[in-house]
Scaffold this motif. Structure first.
Motif, PDB file in Angstrom:
ATOM      1  N   GLY A 186      58.379  33.025  86.280  1.00 15.80           N
ATOM      2  CA  GLY A 186      59.104  32.681  87.343  1.00 15.80           C
ATOM      3  C   GLY A 186      60.456  31.364  87.589  1.00 15.80           C
ATOM      4  N   ARG A 187      61.091  30.788  88.422  1.00 16.21           N
ATOM      5  CA  ARG A 187      61.853  30.470  88.498  1.00 16.21           C
ATOM      6  C   ARG A 187      62.057  28.973  87.632  1.00 16.21           C
ATOM      7  N   ASN A 188      60.503  28.521  87.800  1.00 14.38           N
ATOM      8  CA  ASN A 188      60.215  26.543  87.039  1.00 14.38           C
ATOM      9  C   ASN A 188      59.498  26.586  85.952  1.00 14.38           C
ATOM     10  N   ALA A 189      59.573  28.044  85.383  1.00 19.91           N
ATOM     11  CA  ALA A 189      58.934  28.590  84.082  1.00 19.91           C
ATOM     12  C   ALA A 189      59.678  27.301  82.872  1.00 19.91           C
ATOM     13  N   GLN A 190      58.999  26.899  81.975  1.00 16.79           N
ATOM     14  CA  GLN A 190      58.923  26.026  80.775  1.00 16.79           C
ATOM     15  C   GLN A 190      58.703  26.998  79.391  1.00 16.79           C
ATOM     16  N   PHE A 191      59.488  27.073  78.749  1.00 15.08           N
ATOM     17  CA  PHE A 191      59.329  27.548  77.586  1.00 15.08           C
ATOM     18  C   PHE A 191      58.960  27.367  76.506  1.00 15.08           C
ATOM     19  N   ARG A 192      58.106  27.541  74.976  1.00 15.36           N
ATOM     20  CA  ARG A 192      57.647  27.250  73.769  1.00 15.36           C
ATOM     21  C   ARG A 192      58.557  26.594  73.068  1.00 15.36           C
ATOM     22  N   THR A 193      58.489  25.978  72.552  1.00 11.73           N
ATOM     23  CA  THR A 193      60.041  25.959  70.897  1.00 11.73           C
ATOM     24  C   THR A 193      59.373  26.596  70.207  1.00 11.73           C
ATOM     25  N   GLY A 194      60.797  27.340  70.035  1.00  8.20           N
ATOM     26  CA  GLY A 194      60.591  28.640  69.637  1.00  8.20           C
ATOM     27  C   GLY A 194      60.428  30.183  70.336  1.00  8.20           C
TER      28      GLY A 194
END
Length: 461
Positions: A434-442
């Motif tokens: 989604g446009r507001n997604a946050q990713f995991r570090t790495g």
């Protein structure tokens, strides 16, 4: 008196069998005790009246064993300290909760499971996680395919209210049959049945317990059942936690309405008297502007609006109800070539099909294109069911190439787009989030960048 009673009893016996001289009435000896008046007790009358609201009805079906742990208490405090957010979440669920409770009751499953989408997606049917799980039940692509949830160029049934609920309950029942325990079934829903099975086998080999609380598992799964238990406790007695749940009536919110012709989403919403955004809240599976009847024979509409839609559709005189149809690319082509061939601006074709700039349309790709005024034939069932957007990276020096990048701490779609100077919508499309997604570090992500600036972008990494 005894003699008289004996004659009466003997007379009554003779009514049920032929008279015989050998039949002797069995009369108790001694004086008969007089009949005493008494009062019947302990016979509670079960009310057949329906529950006054859906929360009451749901509570009556709670049947899973309770989990009592510090993690549960932690989540109770967490939810209770956010009463406004909890109210909004329960209000959002009001469109879907009645259907899910009905399905659980029909299957004889615990109604606590209707709270699971609160844990998974906050009851947002359009939710997409950074791991590419989608819908309010958060199905991964492969699991969705296993449970026959269509995922093609035009729809994603992982987001469909009816289809995803059917699949989720099928899956949960399968997991319960496999492990014989609802807490283990829930852990498997989150972590995977193979992972739970291996954790159980490991504990068995070590002579350890095999309950949910005995297993070694990732933190996300360790907190998963406590979250559900905390929500169950709050729903059971919201006043004790100082929170208020949205009012949800014990009745249908939506009605299923048949669609027999290809129709624009905007037209369906207009005929029903609802906004397009409200329509998509009940029908979030549709990706584009048009519903293809061959693959989507029904839509969901609020109860009253369903009647409005039927009445207005019966008065519709325009033979063409859809502005878009599907065109299949005969070979690999540039988007500009396709645009010229079907008679539409390139930017419109890119937008409606969510094609990243610099990509080629591959052979066999199913694309949405404008429908001519003379074209009244609806999209064929095979294309509507199976059409896929097939793209290929351009090899020209002036176009783009696929680059794998690593997410930084706190990376989001927006920050990644700014870092590589590309559109946020493209980043979301490339990584199917989604446009507001946050990713995991790495986390490894995909970006398409211009070849001519590859050296410059490499230095920026």
């Amino acid at each position: 008196m005894s003699a008289t009673l004996a004659l009466v009893v003997a007379g009554c016996s003779s009514l049920g069998a032929p008279q015989s001289a050998s039949v002797t009435p069995d009369i108790p000896s001694g004086a008969l005790a007089p009949i005493q008046r008494t009062t019947l007790t302990g016979l509670a009358v079960q009310s057949q009246a329906p529950a006054p609201d859906l929360w009451t009805r749901m509570r009556a079906g709670f049947s899973m064993p309770d989990l009592d742990s510090g993690l549960v208490q932690d989540r109770e405090q967490w939810y209770a300290s956010r009463p406004d957010a909890l109210w909004r979440m329960t209000e959002r669920s009001s469109k879907y909760l009645f259907h899910i409770v009905e399905e659980l009751e029909r299957r004889g499953m615990p109604t606590e499971l209707a709270l699971l989408p609160f844990v998974e997606s906050a009851y947002n049917p359009a939710a997409v996680s950074s791991a590419k799980a989608a819908g309010m039940w958060q199905f991964m692509p492969a699991t969705g395919t296993y449970f026959e949830l269509t995922q093609n160029a035009f729809r994603d049934d992982r987001r469909d209210v009816l289809a995803s609920t059917r699949a989720a309950l099928d899956y949960l029942q399968k997991l319960h049959d496999m492990f014989g325990d609802w807490q283990l079934a829930l852990a498997a829903y989150n972590w995977g049945e193979g992972s739970v099975g291996r954790a159980i086998a490991k504990n068995e080999n070590l002579g350890l317990g095999t309950r949910y609380t005995d297993l070694t598992m990732p933190d996300e799964t360790r907190w998963y059942v406590p979250k559900l238990q905390a929500l169950k406790n709050i729903v059971s007695n919201p006043k004790a936690y100082g929170v208020e749940l949205a009012d949800i009536g014990n009745h249908d919110y939506f009605e299923t309405v048949a669609i027999t012709r290809d129709m624009d989403v905007a037209l369906v919403a207009q005929l029903a008297g609802v906004s397009e955004s409200d329509f998509r809240l009940l029908n979030p599976a549709y990706k584009g502007p048009t519903i293809f009847a061959a693959a989507t024979p029904e839509v969901l509409l609020p109860w009253d609006n369903a009647q409005t839609f039927k009445a207005n559709l019966s008065q519709q005189r325009d033979g063409r109800l859809a502005s878009w149809t599907v065109w299949t690319a005969p070979q690999k082509m540039a988007v500009s070539e396709v645009a010229k061939k079907v008679g539409v601006e390139e930017k419109v074709l890119l937008s409606v099909n969510t094609i990243p700039r610099g990509m080629l349309v591959d052979a066999g790709a199913a694309l949405l294109v404008p429908r001519t005024a003379s074209l009244l034939t609806d999209v064929a069932a095979d294309i509507a069911h199976n059409g896929q957007l097939k793209l290929a990276a351009a090899k020209s020096q002036s176009t783009t190439r696929r680059v794998t990048v690593v997410a930084r701490k706190g990376e989001t779609v927006a920050t990644l787009a700014r870092r590589y100077k590309v559109a946020a919508a493209d980043v979301a499309k490339w990584n199917k989030v989604g446009r507001n997604a946050q990713f995991r570090t790495g986390q490894r992500l995909v970006v398409y960048q211009a070849i001519k600036s590859a050296k410059q972008q490499s230095a920026r990494k």
